[in-house]
Motif scaffolding. Structure first.
Motif, PDB file in Angstrom:
ATOM      1  N   ALA A   1       0.835  -1.218   0.000  1.00  0.00           N
ATOM      2  CA  ALA A   1       0.000   0.000   0.000  1.00  0.00           C
ATOM      3  C   ALA A   1       0.863   1.259   0.000  1.00  0.00           C
ATOM      4  N   GLY A   2       2.178   1.093   0.284  1.00  0.00           N
ATOM      5  CA  GLY A   2       3.087   2.251   0.306  1.00  0.00           C
ATOM      6  C   GLY A   2       2.798   3.176   1.480  1.00  0.00           C
TER       7      GLY A   2
ATOM      8  N   ARG B   1      -7.788 -13.949   3.368  1.00  0.00           N
ATOM      9  CA  ARG B   1      -8.983 -13.147   3.014  1.00  0.00           C
ATOM     10  C   ARG B   1      -9.439 -12.304   4.201  1.00  0.00           C
ATOM     11  N   THR B   2      -9.486 -12.926   5.377  1.00  0.00           N
ATOM     12  CA  THR B   2      -9.981 -12.193   6.555  1.00  0.00           C
ATOM     13  C   THR B   2      -9.080 -10.997   6.854  1.00  0.00           C
ATOM     14  N   LEU B   3      -7.767 -11.232   6.827  1.00  0.00           N
ATOM     15  CA  LEU B   3      -6.842 -10.146   7.188  1.00  0.00           C
ATOM     16  C   LEU B   3      -6.855  -9.033   6.138  1.00  0.00           C
ATOM     17  N   VAL B   4      -6.749  -9.414   4.872  1.00  0.00           N
ATOM     18  CA  VAL B   4      -6.663  -8.381   3.824  1.00  0.00           C
ATOM     19  C   VAL B   4      -7.983  -7.612   3.731  1.00  0.00           C
ATOM     20  N   ASN B   5      -9.099  -8.329   3.783  1.00  0.00           N
ATOM     21  CA  ASN B   5     -10.393  -7.644   3.654  1.00  0.00           C
ATOM     22  C   ASN B   5     -10.674  -6.714   4.825  1.00  0.00           C
ATOM     23  N   PHE B   6     -10.068  -7.007   5.970  1.00  0.00           N
ATOM     24  CA  PHE B   6     -10.306  -6.185   7.153  1.00  0.00           C
ATOM     25  C   PHE B   6      -9.923  -4.718   6.888  1.00  0.00           C
ATOM     26  N   TRP B   7      -8.715  -4.500   6.326  1.00  0.00           N
ATOM     27  CA  TRP B   7      -8.279  -3.118   6.104  1.00  0.00           C
ATOM     28  C   TRP B   7      -8.198  -2.730   4.628  1.00  0.00           C
ATOM     29  N   TYR B   8      -8.108  -3.728   3.753  1.00  0.00           N
ATOM     30  CA  TYR B   8      -7.766  -3.388   2.367  1.00  0.00           C
ATOM     31  C   TYR B   8      -8.730  -3.974   1.337  1.00  0.00           C
ATOM     32  N   GLU B   9      -9.957  -4.318   1.754  1.00  0.00           N
ATOM     33  CA  GLU B   9     -10.875  -4.992   0.830  1.00  0.00           C
ATOM     34  C   GLU B   9     -11.048  -4.230  -0.481  1.00  0.00           C
TER      35      GLU B   9
ATOM     36  N   ALA C   1      -4.737  -2.809  -4.856  1.00  0.00           N
ATOM     37  CA  ALA C   1      -3.726  -3.878  -4.836  1.00  0.00           C
ATOM     38  C   ALA C   1      -4.130  -5.034  -3.911  1.00  0.00           C
ATOM     39  N   ALA C   2      -5.441  -5.177  -3.624  1.00  0.00           N
ATOM     40  CA  ALA C   2      -5.873  -6.217  -2.668  1.00  0.00           C
ATOM     41  C   ALA C   2      -5.468  -7.621  -3.139  1.00  0.00           C
TER      42      ALA C   2
ATOM     43  N   LEU D   1      -3.209 -10.362  -1.038  1.00  0.00           N
ATOM     44  CA  LEU D   1      -3.620 -11.731  -0.675  1.00  0.00           C
ATOM     45  C   LEU D   1      -2.467 -12.705  -0.919  1.00  0.00           C
ATOM     46  N   VAL D   2      -1.765 -12.531  -2.038  1.00  0.00           N
ATOM     47  CA  VAL D   2      -0.639 -13.419  -2.360  1.00  0.00           C
ATOM     48  C   VAL D   2       0.508 -13.174  -1.374  1.00  0.00           C
TER      49      VAL D   2
END
Ligand SMILES: C[S@@+](CC[C@H](N)C(=O)[O-])C[C@H]1O[C@@H](n2cnc3c(N)ncnc32)[C@H](O)[C@@H]1O
Length: 259
Positions: free
Chosen positions: A162-163, A213-221, A225-226, A230-231
């Motif tokens: 996310a920079g 999915r849970t972690l990334v969607n929490f702040w970055y859904e 660059a979501a 995830l990768v």
């Protein structure tokens, strides 16, 4: 080393309601709820700022016979009487609380400071609505502890994509104490709590994907660059689950401010 100590916050996180609901369904926070209940046992008029799915609002309402919540993700005032306590949910935000000065003797601001758009104004508003003459007047904040596993995983994997500067929730609680100290509060206590997201999936790869999915969607859904995030988070989760196979800790610091 100095990179670890923030002098400003990275800006409000975007919290999508779907991301938060998935997160909340995995979260076990009995210790937090028990601590909030014991901290509020001597209070009578409670406000939960950013009540979200209402787990803490309900616990306080049952104990005190009622609790008011303010939540930006609602468009109309709602009254619930489902738990033995009255819950009133009002649309609004911490920056502009729709109450007169000194309306409540306890204000909860749990896990909301990363999301407010104007931190200092929100904190002044929270202080304003507390009745400082009540013998048990207080504000209760919960934020991430320095060893919070979830924040560490996001800082390691998603934040560089996310920079953004690393998330430092200690900074938020330090500012909370400073602003409240300038607004009639003089006694501060801190406690630690253990909470965790649970991943009971037996298969490691299914578990890694569910946790990613849970972690990334929490702040970055909704971040462009979501998919890349995830990768990026998957190898870190494999390393994490080798140590702690079915949970990611969401360790908290509870800051209590009293006049
Ligand atoms: C991580 S959730 C925490 C919910 C609840 N306090 C809890 O501990 O279960 C963050 C909450 O902050 C709310 N929020 C976001 N911006 C806010 C603001 N400016 N003022 C008050 N609440 C806000 C969100 O809608 C969400 O309900």
């Amino acid at each position: 080393m100095t990179d670890l100590l923030s002098t400003e916050y990275r800006g409000p996180h975007a919290l999508s309601s779907r991301g938060w609901l998935d997160f909340a369904a995995r979260l076990e926070r009995r210790e937090e709820i028990a601590l909030v209940r014991s901290l509020t046992s001597g209070n009578s008029r409670a406000l939960d700022v950013g009540g979200g799915t209402g787990e803490l609002t309900r616990a306080v309402a049952v104990q005190l016979g009622g609790c008011t919540a303010v939540e930006p993700h609602t468009d109309r005032a709602t009254r619930l009487r489902e738990t033995g306590g009255d819950i009133e949910i009002l649309p609004g935000s911490a920056e502009d609380l729709p109450f007169d000065d000194g309306t409540f003797d306890v204000v909860l601001a749990n896990w909301i400071l990363p999301y407010v758009t104007d931190l200092e104004r929100s904190l002044r508003e929270i202080a304003r609505v507390v009745d400082l003459s009540h013998p048990d007047a207080k504000v209760v904040f919960i934020g991430g502890a320095p060893d919070n596993e979830l924040v560490a995983l996001l800082n390691e994997t998603c934040v560089p994509i996310a920079g953004e500067p690393p998330d430092d929730q200690g900074y938020l609680l330090a500012v909370a104490a400073e602003v409240l100290a300038g607004n009639g509060f003089s006694r501060f206590e801190r406690y630690r709590t253990e909470a965790a997201l649970h991943f009971p999936e037996a298969d490691l790869e299914q578990r890694v994907q569910a946790a990613a999915r849970t972690l990334v969607n929490f702040w970055y859904e909704e971040h462009p660059a979501a998919a890349e995030m995830l990768v990026a988070v998957e190898p870190a989760l494999r390393r994490h689950f080798a140590r702690r196979p079915h949970a990611v800790g969401d360790q908290g610091v509870v800051l209590v401010a009293r006049p």
